[in-house]
Enzyme design. Structure first.
Site, PDB file in Angstrom:
ATOM      1  N   ASP A 234      -2.645  -9.210  -5.261  1.00  0.00           N
ATOM      2  CA  ASP A 234      -2.547  -9.904  -3.976  1.00  0.00           C
ATOM      3  C   ASP A 234      -2.215 -11.361  -4.271  1.00  0.00           C
ATOM      4  OD1 ASP A 234      -3.752  -9.193  -0.914  1.00  0.00           O
ATOM      5  OD2 ASP A 234      -3.522 -11.316  -1.392  1.00  0.00           O
TER       6      ASP A 234
ATOM      7  N   CYS B 158      -1.119  -3.439  10.303  1.00  0.00           N
ATOM      8  CA  CYS B 158      -2.099  -3.091  11.332  1.00  0.00           C
ATOM      9  C   CYS B 158      -1.718  -3.840  12.600  1.00  0.00           C
ATOM     10  CB  CYS B 158      -3.527  -3.419  10.884  1.00  0.00           C
ATOM     11  SG  CYS B 158      -3.773  -5.114  10.303  1.00  0.00           S
TER      12      CYS B 158
END
Length: 432
Positions: free
Chosen positions: A262, A362
């Site tokens: 990440d 999302c």
């Protein structure tokens, strides 16, 4: 604290959130730290009141004729929690830290509780500036979809098939009244109570033993449909705390190579403990040493699958983070769209010929979903979309019904459609 005092506290926290435009979690934490007399049950009850009020912020404001925190709380008690006028009035006595007594106009509005003449974005409890994009996504169903996103979310868990089965967990957690998931073969669901709270699952022995992780069924489903297989080289490019990394390891049966990274290395911190608990031995965390450093340079062009859980506005998780929808601004959306293009370009360098990129958000906003894939395909001629029938084909079960929720390039889930958070999935494949 009495129920009435909790309502007063919730009004106070709401005022802090609205005036300072800060996350609800921060405002609630500060309130609790400065009021040590409030016990854990008090703090949980106040948080539930605050989040419920934020879920219905626009519609409660319209119905009550005011944007004041008190109006939002009173409107929510009637609209979402179903309290009658007498019950609300009894909580607003003005005594012992209770809110002040109801005024005549408040009584009239609570009796009427009308949304007559309200714009669609108000009825849907969606920010006005986002309403055009929302209608593009859902068309005639936009109001109903917004209402579903303004509801309470259940608690879903994913059975860790590296250590147990869903059937075993179903028996072990029977005291908490679990339901089997509608889509994911590993999902169990727990409905929230009247106060919006669910069972304390992270205190269960099975959790400490690594038997399950808390993960929305939609998140489980898009990870499953990404198509990871045992023996492959798989990269979770935006791993964060690692929920999808853990699911990938289980789907791969701990066979192959799995890399998790990440850009924000701080987000990876919880993953070390989670991996140890889960038994996901194939996962290797790669931490970037500096901005611009590619920690996966040694595996460029080798990945069978690169899973991109892209940074986004999180509009699909409004049930769980209702304050976020009122804080997001057009500049933030534009910034996320830029981030998405960059992470997709990075994924393109990592995937091998014949491999695929699974793009996940999302979000329910087309700018972050189909538009992102269209932009990627326009710049990367060596990739093509994976056809929906192929995307939905899986040995894990029959997912053909999900074709009803097809978009231009992928598939869009939502609370109203699939009973999950609002996840989007599209896959593109690099030419051989």
């Amino acid at each position: 604290m009495t129920p009435a005092a909790r309502i007063s506290a919730a009004i106070e926290v709401l005022d802090d959130i609205i005036q300072r435009r800060r996350p609800a979690s921060d405002a609630l934490k500060d309130w609790g730290l400065s009021r040590r007399f409030a016990g854990s049950k008090d703090r949980a009850a106040i948080a539930s009141l605050v989040y419920d009020a934020l879920r219905r912020r626009a519609s409660s404001s319209f119905a009550m004729g005011s944007e004041a925190p008190r109006a939002l709380l009173l409107g929510m008690l009637a609209r979402l929690r179903g309290l009658g006028l007498e019950e609300i009035a009894s909580l607003c006595s003005g005594e012992n830290h209770a809110p002040a007594p109801l005024e005549a106009e408040e009584v009239d509005r609570l009796v009427a509780l009308s949304l007559a003449g309200a714009p669609d974005w108000v009825r849907a409890d969606v920010p006005e500036w986002l309403w055009p994009a929302f209608t593009v996504a859902f068309g005639a169903d936009a109001v109903a979809e917004g209402e579903a996103l303004a509801g309470r979310a259940p608690i879903d868990i994913r059975a860790n098939r590296l250590k147990t089965t869903r059937a075993t967990l179903l028996a072990e957690l029977a005291h908490a009244n679990p339901e089997t998931g509608a889509w994911s073969p590993d999902a169990l669901r727990f409905q929230p109570g009247h106060d919006g709270r669910g069972p304390s699952l992270q205190a269960e022995p099975a959790f400490f033993a690594g038997g399950f992780e808390i993960q929305d069924e939609g998140s489980q489903l898009v990870t499953l449909l990404a198509g990871a297989k045992p023996g492959q080289t798989v990269i979770d490019l935006c791993a964060g705390a690692g929920g999808k990394t853990l699911a990938l390891a289980a789907l791969m049966n701990n066979q192959g190579r799995l890399f998790a990274t990440d850009l924000d290395s701080r987000r990876l911190a919880p993953l070390h403990e989670r991996l140890a608990r889960s038994g996901a031995g194939i996962a290797e965390i790669r931490i970037p040493r500096s901005r611009g450093h590619e920690p996966l340079a040694d595996v460029e062009g080798q990945a069978d699958l690169v899973l991109v859980d892209a940074p986004c506005t999180g509009s699909g998780t409004w049930r769980r983070n209702p304050d976020a929808k009122w804080r997001v601004r057009p500049g933030a959306l534009a910034e996320r769209v830029k981030d998405q293009a960059e992470v997709l370009a990075r994924a393109a360098r990592l995937v091998k010929p014949g491999g695929r990129i699974a793009y996940i958000t999302c979000s329910v906003l087309p700018d972050e979903n189909d538009a992102a894939i269209s932009g990627f395909l326009a710049k990367h001629g060596g990739f093509a979309p994976v056809p929906l029938p192929q995307l939905l084909a899986s040995p894990e079960g029959d997912f053909s019904l999900l074709a009803r929720f097809a978009t231009e390039h992928g598939v869009q889930f939502s609370p109203r459609r699939t009973g999950t958070d609002g996840f989007y999935l599209a896959c593109v494949q690099r030419g051989a």
